[in-house]
Design a protein around this motif. Structure first.
Motif, short mmCIF file in Angstrom:
data_model
loop_
_atom_site.label_atom_id
_atom_site.label_comp_id
_atom_site.label_asym_id
_atom_site.label_seq_id
_atom_site.Cartn_x
_atom_site.Cartn_y
_atom_site.Cartn_z
N ARG A 27 0.83 -1.21 0.00
CA ARG A 27 0.00 0.00 0.00
C ARG A 27 0.86 1.26 0.00
O ARG A 27 0.51 2.27 -0.60
CB ARG A 27 -0.92 -0.01 1.23
CG ARG A 27 -1.96 1.10 1.23
CD ARG A 27 -2.89 0.96 2.41
NE ARG A 27 -2.20 1.08 3.69
CZ ARG A 27 -2.79 1.00 4.86
NH1 ARG A 27 -4.09 0.76 4.93
NH2 ARG A 27 -2.09 1.12 5.98
N ALA A 28 2.03 1.18 0.66
CA ALA A 28 2.95 2.32 0.72
C ALA A 28 3.88 2.38 -0.49
O ALA A 28 4.76 3.23 -0.55
CB ALA A 28 3.78 2.27 2.00
N ARG A 29 3.72 1.42 -1.43
CA ARG A 29 4.52 1.35 -2.65
C ARG A 29 6.01 1.18 -2.37
O ARG A 29 6.86 1.80 -3.01
CB ARG A 29 4.28 2.59 -3.53
CG ARG A 29 2.83 2.76 -3.98
CD ARG A 29 2.66 3.93 -4.92
NE ARG A 29 1.28 4.06 -5.35
CZ ARG A 29 0.72 3.36 -6.34
NH1 ARG A 29 1.46 2.46 -7.00
NH2 ARG A 29 -0.54 3.54 -6.69
N LEU A 30 6.33 0.32 -1.40
CA LEU A 30 7.72 0.00 -1.11
C LEU A 30 8.20 -1.12 -2.04
O LEU A 30 7.40 -1.80 -2.67
CB LEU A 30 7.87 -0.42 0.35
CG LEU A 30 7.42 0.59 1.41
CD1 LEU A 30 7.72 0.05 2.80
CD2 LEU A 30 8.09 1.94 1.21
N ASP A 31 9.52 -1.32 -2.08
CA ASP A 31 10.07 -2.39 -2.91
C ASP A 31 10.02 -3.72 -2.16
O ASP A 31 9.65 -3.76 -0.98
CB ASP A 31 11.49 -2.04 -3.36
CG ASP A 31 12.45 -1.86 -2.20
OD1 ASP A 31 12.16 -2.36 -1.08
OD2 ASP A 31 13.50 -1.23 -2.38
N PRO A 32 10.38 -4.85 -2.82
CA PRO A 32 10.32 -6.16 -2.14
C PRO A 32 11.14 -6.23 -0.86
O PRO A 32 10.73 -6.88 0.10
CB PRO A 32 10.86 -7.12 -3.21
CG PRO A 32 10.49 -6.47 -4.50
CD PRO A 32 10.66 -5.00 -4.27
N PHE A 33 12.32 -5.57 -0.85
CA PHE A 33 13.12 -5.58 0.38
C PHE A 33 12.36 -4.90 1.51
O PHE A 33 12.37 -5.36 2.66
CB PHE A 33 14.45 -4.88 0.15
CG PHE A 33 15.32 -4.85 1.39
CD1 PHE A 33 15.98 -5.99 1.82
CD2 PHE A 33 15.45 -3.67 2.12
CE1 PHE A 33 16.76 -5.96 2.97
CE2 PHE A 33 16.23 -3.65 3.25
CZ PHE A 33 16.89 -4.79 3.68
N GLY A 34 11.69 -3.80 1.18
CA GLY A 34 10.87 -3.12 2.18
C GLY A 34 9.75 -4.02 2.68
O GLY A 34 9.40 -3.99 3.86
#
Length: 211
Positions: A27-34
């Protein structure tokens, strides 16, 4: 058998929190590591804080390969699923409610096993249940976190913790007490979402410099 059932229930709650971390990252549009970071943070933060308060070392998750594997597999599977399908809008709240319910109850059991007072056990159960959500929201840049809004969240954990302690005092079996208490937390949280129930905001007269 009851101990094994509680452990399986705990793994289910940890998996739910790990999934909620990935959903929040999505939902926050983070990457896979995030997504992985939030999965682990949401899953272990509550138990970590509880163990630090109880001065229990080593921390429970540092030597539990099964738990760490469950978190990692759940996170990757959730990210894979989200890559192909969009989940309903309230999926994060539902999965989070499952994690809150289970982890709160496990926190109450751990606190009782440590020999603390009933009041302390309730507080530690709530801390165990809600800390992962707070850390997850802060890492997503969502402020104030869900806990500090007027949502029925910590209140649901409080109800479940009290329910668990009462059933434990009445001599109910550990598995039955855990299931009933976790169901109480889940029902309170989902019911509040469904009916739009909120806690009242702090009221007071405005200061002169606020006008």
């Amino acid at each position: 058998m009851p101990g094994r059932m509680l452990h399986l229930l705990y793994l289910a709650g940890i998996a739910a929190f790990a999934a909620s971390g990935v959903l929040a990252a999505h939902r926050a549009r983070l990457d896979p590591f995030g997504g992985l970071v939030l999965a682990f943070a949401a899953a272990v933060s509550g138990g970590t804080l509880r163990d630090l308060i109880l001065d229990r070392h080593p921390l429970y998750w540092t030597h539990d390969r099964v738990l760490l594997t469950v978190i990692a597999v759940t996170a990757v599977a959730t990210m894979f699923f989200l890559h192909h399908r969009e989940l309903p809008r309230r999926s994060l709240m539902t999965v989070d409610a499952v994690g809150l319910a289970v982890v709160t109850v496990i926190g109450a059991r751990a606190a009782l096993d440590a020999g603390v007072t009933p009041f302390a056990a309730v507080l530690l159960a709530v801390v165990t249940g809600v800390t992962g959500e707070v850390v997850r929201d802060v890492l997503c840049g969502e402020f104030p976190p869900l806990l500090l809004r007027e949502e029925v969240y910590a209140t649901a954990a409080l109800l479940g913790a009290v329910c668990y302690l009462l059933l434990d005092r009445l001599g109910t079996g550990p598995t039955t007490a855990a299931v009933v208490a976790a169901s109480t937390v889940f029902a309170a949280r989902i019911g509040a979402l469904h009916f739009g129930l909120h806690l009242p905001r702090l009221a007071g007269r405005p200061r002169a410099d606020d006008s």
